[in-house]
Design a protein around this motif. Structure first.
Motif, PDB file in Angstrom:
ATOM      1  N   GLN A   1       0.835  -1.179   0.000  1.00 34.91           N
ATOM      2  CA  GLN A   1       0.000   0.000   0.000  1.00 34.91           C
ATOM      3  C   GLN A   1       0.881   1.243   0.000  1.00 34.91           C
ATOM      4  N   VAL A   2       0.259   2.366  -0.349  1.00 38.01           N
ATOM      5  CA  VAL A   2       0.983   3.628  -0.400  1.00 38.01           C
ATOM      6  C   VAL A   2       1.374   4.057   1.015  1.00 38.01           C
ATOM      7  N   GLN A   3       2.639   4.421   1.153  1.00 40.01           N
ATOM      8  CA  GLN A   3       3.120   4.883   2.450  1.00 40.01           C
ATOM      9  C   GLN A   3       4.018   6.091   2.281  1.00 40.01           C
ATOM     10  N   PHE A   4       3.928   6.986   3.249  1.00 45.45           N
ATOM     11  CA  PHE A   4       4.789   8.161   3.323  1.00 45.45           C
ATOM     12  C   PHE A   4       5.392   8.206   4.723  1.00 45.45           C
ATOM     13  N   VAL A   5       6.698   8.369   4.801  1.00 47.08           N
ATOM     14  CA  VAL A   5       7.374   8.486   6.089  1.00 47.08           C
ATOM     15  C   VAL A   5       8.175   9.774   6.085  1.00 47.08           C
ATOM     16  N   GLU A   6       7.637  10.760   6.793  1.00 46.76           N
ATOM     17  CA  GLU A   6       8.281  12.063   6.863  1.00 46.76           C
ATOM     18  C   GLU A   6       9.224  12.123   8.060  1.00 46.76           C
ATOM     19  N   SER A   7      10.313  12.862   7.905  1.00 46.77           N
ATOM     20  CA  SER A   7      11.275  13.022   8.989  1.00 46.77           C
ATOM     21  C   SER A   7      12.057  14.316   8.791  1.00 46.77           C
ATOM     22  N   GLY A   8      12.831  14.665   9.795  1.00 50.22           N
ATOM     23  CA  GLY A   8      13.704  15.825   9.688  1.00 50.22           C
ATOM     24  C   GLY A   8      13.231  17.051  10.436  1.00 50.22           C
ATOM     25  N   SER A  25       6.677   4.719  -0.619  1.00 48.44           N
ATOM     26  CA  SER A  25       6.616   3.358  -1.130  1.00 48.44           C
ATOM     27  C   SER A  25       5.193   3.057  -1.557  1.00 48.44           C
ATOM     28  N   GLY A  26       5.050   2.004  -2.365  1.00 47.91           N
ATOM     29  CA  GLY A  26       3.723   1.549  -2.751  1.00 47.91           C
ATOM     30  C   GLY A  26       3.180   2.156  -4.027  1.00 47.91           C
ATOM     31  N   PHE A  27       3.945   3.026  -4.669  1.00 49.57           N
ATOM     32  CA  PHE A  27       3.518   3.584  -5.942  1.00 49.57           C
ATOM     33  C   PHE A  27       4.762   3.953  -6.734  1.00 49.57           C
ATOM     34  N   THR A  28       4.580   4.240  -8.017  1.00 49.25           N
ATOM     35  CA  THR A  28       5.701   4.566  -8.889  1.00 49.25           C
ATOM     36  C   THR A  28       6.064   6.033  -8.709  1.00 49.25           C
ATOM     37  N   PHE A  29       7.003   6.257  -7.799  1.00 50.98           N
ATOM     38  CA  PHE A  29       7.347   7.614  -7.363  1.00 50.98           C
ATOM     39  C   PHE A  29       7.675   8.524  -8.543  1.00 50.98           C
ATOM     40  N   ARG A  30       8.481   8.034  -9.459  1.00 47.80           N
ATOM     41  CA  ARG A  30       8.971   8.886 -10.539  1.00 47.80           C
ATOM     42  C   ARG A  30       7.857   9.344 -11.476  1.00 47.80           C
ATOM     43  N   ALA A  31       6.718   8.674 -11.417  1.00 54.68           N
ATOM     44  CA  ALA A  31       5.616   9.004 -12.322  1.00 54.68           C
ATOM     45  C   ALA A  31       4.698  10.096 -11.784  1.00 54.68           C
ATOM     46  N   TYR A  32       4.904  10.491 -10.544  1.00 49.32           N
ATOM     47  CA  TYR A  32       3.994  11.432  -9.896  1.00 49.32           C
ATOM     48  C   TYR A  32       4.666  12.759  -9.584  1.00 49.32           C
ATOM     49  N   ARG A  76      15.820   7.130  -4.984  1.00 47.39           N
ATOM     50  CA  ARG A  76      15.574   6.781  -3.577  1.00 47.39           C
ATOM     51  C   ARG A  76      14.093   6.887  -3.204  1.00 47.39           C
ATOM     52  N   ASN A  77      13.237   7.202  -4.184  1.00 42.41           N
ATOM     53  CA  ASN A  77      11.796   7.391  -3.906  1.00 42.41           C
ATOM     54  C   ASN A  77      11.571   8.376  -2.757  1.00 42.41           C
ATOM     55  N   VAL A  93       2.916  20.760  11.435  1.00 48.47           N
ATOM     56  CA  VAL A  93       3.273  19.399  11.063  1.00 48.47           C
ATOM     57  C   VAL A  93       3.306  19.355   9.541  1.00 48.47           C
ATOM     58  N   TYR A  94       4.402  18.813   9.000  1.00 49.26           N
ATOM     59  CA  TYR A  94       4.601  18.790   7.553  1.00 49.26           C
ATOM     60  C   TYR A  94       4.385  17.376   7.019  1.00 49.26           C
ATOM     61  N   TYR A  95       3.681  17.290   5.896  1.00 52.50           N
ATOM     62  CA  TYR A  95       3.334  16.030   5.261  1.00 52.50           C
ATOM     63  C   TYR A  95       3.693  16.076   3.776  1.00 52.50           C
ATOM     64  N   CYS A  96       3.827  14.908   3.185  1.00 56.05           N
ATOM     65  CA  CYS A  96       3.984  14.831   1.741  1.00 56.05           C
ATOM     66  C   CYS A  96       2.905  13.920   1.164  1.00 56.05           C
ATOM     67  N   ASN A  97       2.678  14.079  -0.124  1.00 54.70           N
ATOM     68  CA  ASN A  97       1.738  13.226  -0.848  1.00 54.70           C
ATOM     69  C   ASN A  97       2.049  13.360  -2.326  1.00 54.70           C
ATOM     70  N   GLY A  98       1.569  12.417  -3.101  1.00 56.37           N
ATOM     71  CA  GLY A  98       1.679  12.548  -4.538  1.00 56.37           C
ATOM     72  C   GLY A  98       0.789  13.670  -5.026  1.00 56.37           C
ATOM     73  N   GLY A  99       1.033  14.109  -6.252  1.00 48.83           N
ATOM     74  CA  GLY A  99       0.246  15.185  -6.816  1.00 48.83           C
ATOM     75  C   GLY A  99      -0.328  14.821  -8.177  1.00 48.83           C
ATOM     76  N   VAL A 100      -1.582  15.188  -8.385  1.00 50.73           N
ATOM     77  CA  VAL A 100      -2.261  14.963  -9.664  1.00 50.73           C
ATOM     78  C   VAL A 100      -2.659  16.324 -10.213  1.00 50.73           C
ATOM     79  N   PRO A 101      -2.091  16.734 -11.333  1.00 55.91           N
ATOM     80  CA  PRO A 101      -2.427  18.049 -11.883  1.00 55.91           C
ATOM     81  C   PRO A 101      -3.911  18.174 -12.185  1.00 55.91           C
ATOM     82  N   HIS A 102      -4.447  19.362 -11.948  1.00 52.84           N
ATOM     83  CA  HIS A 102      -5.846  19.666 -12.262  1.00 52.84           C
ATOM     84  C   HIS A 102      -5.860  20.974 -13.024  1.00 52.84           C
ATOM     85  N   PRO A 103      -6.592  21.023 -14.136  1.00 51.96           N
ATOM     86  CA  PRO A 103      -6.542  22.230 -14.974  1.00 51.96           C
ATOM     87  C   PRO A 103      -7.054  23.484 -14.282  1.00 51.96           C
TER      88      PRO A 103
END
Length: 125
Positions: A1-8, A25-32, A76-77, A93-103
């Protein structure tokens, strides 16, 4: 499954710097496209910066332009956020996620419903 692990994150004084990381992890990082978000106490989560999947062009909210730099390492995804000249209003608190462009949207929309635990950034003297 899709996972995000933020740190720093951590405690910083005004004017100092922090570098956040988000291992995915869990998705094709380079495609997003990838986004960084933050959620300050008592406020809704908001986007901070975005980077495309293709030419790695970047976009920032006005309040962080010139101080924050988003970058990615597809081998390194991993997504990064270099935060310089921190201000008290960057506390969140800072988070990351994939992005899907919207017009109709300035920034890509969050690609996945799941979120990581985030990393706390506190800027205080």
């Amino acid at each position: 499954q899709v996972q995000f692990v933020e740190s720093g994150g951590g405690l910083a004084q005004p004017g100092e710097s922090l570098k956040l990381s988000c291992v995915t992890s869990g998705f094709t990082f380079r495609a997003y496209a990838m986004n960084w978000y933050r959620q300050a106490p008592g406020k809704e989560r908001e986007i901070v910066a975005s980077i495309t999947s293709t030419d790695h062009s970047t976009k920032y909210v006005d309040s962080v332009k010139g101080r924050f730099t988003i970058s990615r390492d597809n081998s390194r995804n991993t997504l990064y956020l270099q935060m310089n000249n921190l201000k008290s209003e960057n506390t969140a608190v800072y988070y990351c996620n994939g992005g899907v462009p919207h017009p109709d949207m300035e920034f890509p929309l969050a690609a996945f419903p799941s979120w990581g635990q985030g990393t706390q950034v506190t800027v205080s003297a």
